[in-house]
Design an enzyme around this catalytic site. Structure first.
Site, PDB file in Angstrom:
ATOM      1  N   THR A  33      23.260  -9.131  17.071  1.00  0.00           N
ATOM      2  CA  THR A  33      23.065  -8.957  15.598  1.00  0.00           C
ATOM      3  C   THR A  33      22.628  -7.361  15.490  1.00  0.00           C
ATOM      4  O   THR A  33      21.516  -7.372  16.392  1.00  0.00           O
ATOM      5  CB  THR A  33      21.948  -9.431  14.499  1.00  0.00           C
ATOM      6  N   ASP A  34      22.680  -6.641  14.860  1.00  0.00           N
ATOM      7  CA  ASP A  34      22.519  -5.485  14.197  1.00  0.00           C
ATOM      8  C   ASP A  34      20.977  -5.898  13.516  1.00  0.00           C
ATOM      9  O   ASP A  34      19.855  -4.811  13.333  1.00  0.00           O
ATOM     10  CB  ASP A  34      23.298  -4.751  12.989  1.00  0.00           C
TER      11      ASP A  34
ATOM     12  N   GLY B  78      32.176 -22.178  14.428  1.00  0.00           N
ATOM     13  CA  GLY B  78      32.467 -20.925  13.274  1.00  0.00           C
ATOM     14  C   GLY B  78      33.670 -20.099  13.459  1.00  0.00           C
ATOM     15  O   GLY B  78      33.798 -20.515  14.888  1.00  0.00           O
TER      16      GLY B  78
ATOM     17  N   TYR C 276      14.977 -13.657  10.156  1.00  0.00           N
ATOM     18  CA  TYR C 276      16.775 -13.477  10.854  1.00  0.00           C
ATOM     19  C   TYR C 276      16.317 -12.849  12.301  1.00  0.00           C
ATOM     20  O   TYR C 276      16.684 -13.218  13.099  1.00  0.00           O
ATOM     21  CB  TYR C 276      17.526 -14.070   9.823  1.00  0.00           C
TER      22      TYR C 276
ATOM     23  N   LEU D 236      33.854 -17.542  14.865  1.00  0.00           N
ATOM     24  CA  LEU D 236      34.018 -16.422  16.001  1.00  0.00           C
ATOM     25  C   LEU D 236      34.298 -17.252  17.215  1.00  0.00           C
ATOM     26  O   LEU D 236      35.058 -17.118  17.382  1.00  0.00           O
ATOM     27  CB  LEU D 236      32.045 -15.382  16.204  1.00  0.00           C
TER      28      LEU D 236
END
Length: 288
Positions: A100-101, A11, A124, A13
């Site tokens: 994640t947020d 990916g 998610y 990142l």
């Protein structure tokens, strides 16, 4: 720096983490799903080396698809990180796990601190929260680093999509009622490696940290900024509401992350989001 293993290395990142770790002189291994299945205990145990730092960038990130594919999302976002943490605990390795947020409800009016109540509203987000808890239960010294609105400017991310639409359409409509922290994957990768280097020199207590580029914006703000950086007329971007673009998974209306804990740990803050966007688009244009 210790030896580094990057999972999810294919990916954007993961690739940045791999390249920057190599540039810092680390012995780094990058593995995609073909090299290691993070949902399989034996596969994970076979690649985690004693004394290494594992940076987990692997994730199921198809937010809408997760609503009807919860088993697959849970395997990668929850089971996999927990198995990595257990393998690190057994091997005496350190784990940095990216979250994640979306673990937050998105109904706040000021930035979410690391200890703010988590209340995800999507599959998610729920699976990512389960992953956080699985990591810290198995390895309390691990670091869970939450980030938000991650992009590289290539592929199919939001910034890349805006670049494409600027060429294809006279005007575009973008939601202006969702606010977060646009974050350049390169900058996050650099920050993760700063954290990894501290494992031996000045350890940061295990737990949750937030790392995003400075400032906040709506998707509309970000789209206009992309147009401006491209030399295009930002008035071609028109504001609309989320209600006009209904998605299977609801997006957080507000998911700005408070990075005070990152700074308190002595880690360098990521630069302002607008500066990062200019750098990202410059890198895309030059192929850097």
């Amino acid at each position: 720096m210790r030896n580094v293993l990057v999972t999810g290395a294919l990916g954007h990142l993961g690739r940045y983490v791999f390249d920057l770790a190599a540039a810092r002189g680390a012995r780094v291994r990058g593995m995609g799903s073909a090299e290691v299945d993070i949902t399989d205990r034996r596969s994970v145990a076979a690649v985690v080396e004693p004394g290494s730092v594992v940076i987990n960038c692997a994730a199921y990130t198809a937010v809408d698809e997760a609503e009807t594919d919860e088993a697959a999302a849970a395997a990668v976002n929850a089971t996999g990180p927990a198995l990595l943490a257990r393998a690190c605990a057994d091997a005496g390795a350190h784990l940095i796990h990216v979250s994640t947020d979306y673990v937050f409800a998105g109904d706040a009016s000021r930035p979410y601190t690391v200890d703010a109540p988590a209340a995800p509203r999507t599959v998610y987000g729920r699976t990512k929260l389960d992953g956080e808890r699985g990591v810290l239960d198995a390895l309390p010294s691990a670091h869970v680093v939450r980030t938000a609105w991650l992009y590289a400017g290539i592929g199919t991310d939001f910034v890349s999509t805006m670049r494409r639409l600027e060429r294809e359409r006279d005007t575009i409509r973008v939601v202006d009622d969702q606010r977060g922290c646009p974050t350049y994957a390169h900058d996050l990768a650099d920050g993760l490696l700063d954290l990894a280097e501290r494992v031996d020199t000045a350890p940061v207590p295990g737990g949750i940290l937030h790392a995003v580029n400075g400032g906040d914006a709506t998707w509309y703000d970000l789209a206009r900024a992309v147009f401006e950086e491209m030399g295009a007329d930002p008035s071609r971007v028109q504001a609309c509401t989320s209600a006009e673009f209904v998605r299977p998974a609801p997006r957080p209306a507000y998911s700005v992350l408070d990075t005070a804990g990152w700074a308190a740990a002595g880690l360098a803050p990521l630069r302002p989001w607008r500066d990062a966007l200019a750098a990202a688009l410059g890198a895309v244009e030059t192929g850097a």
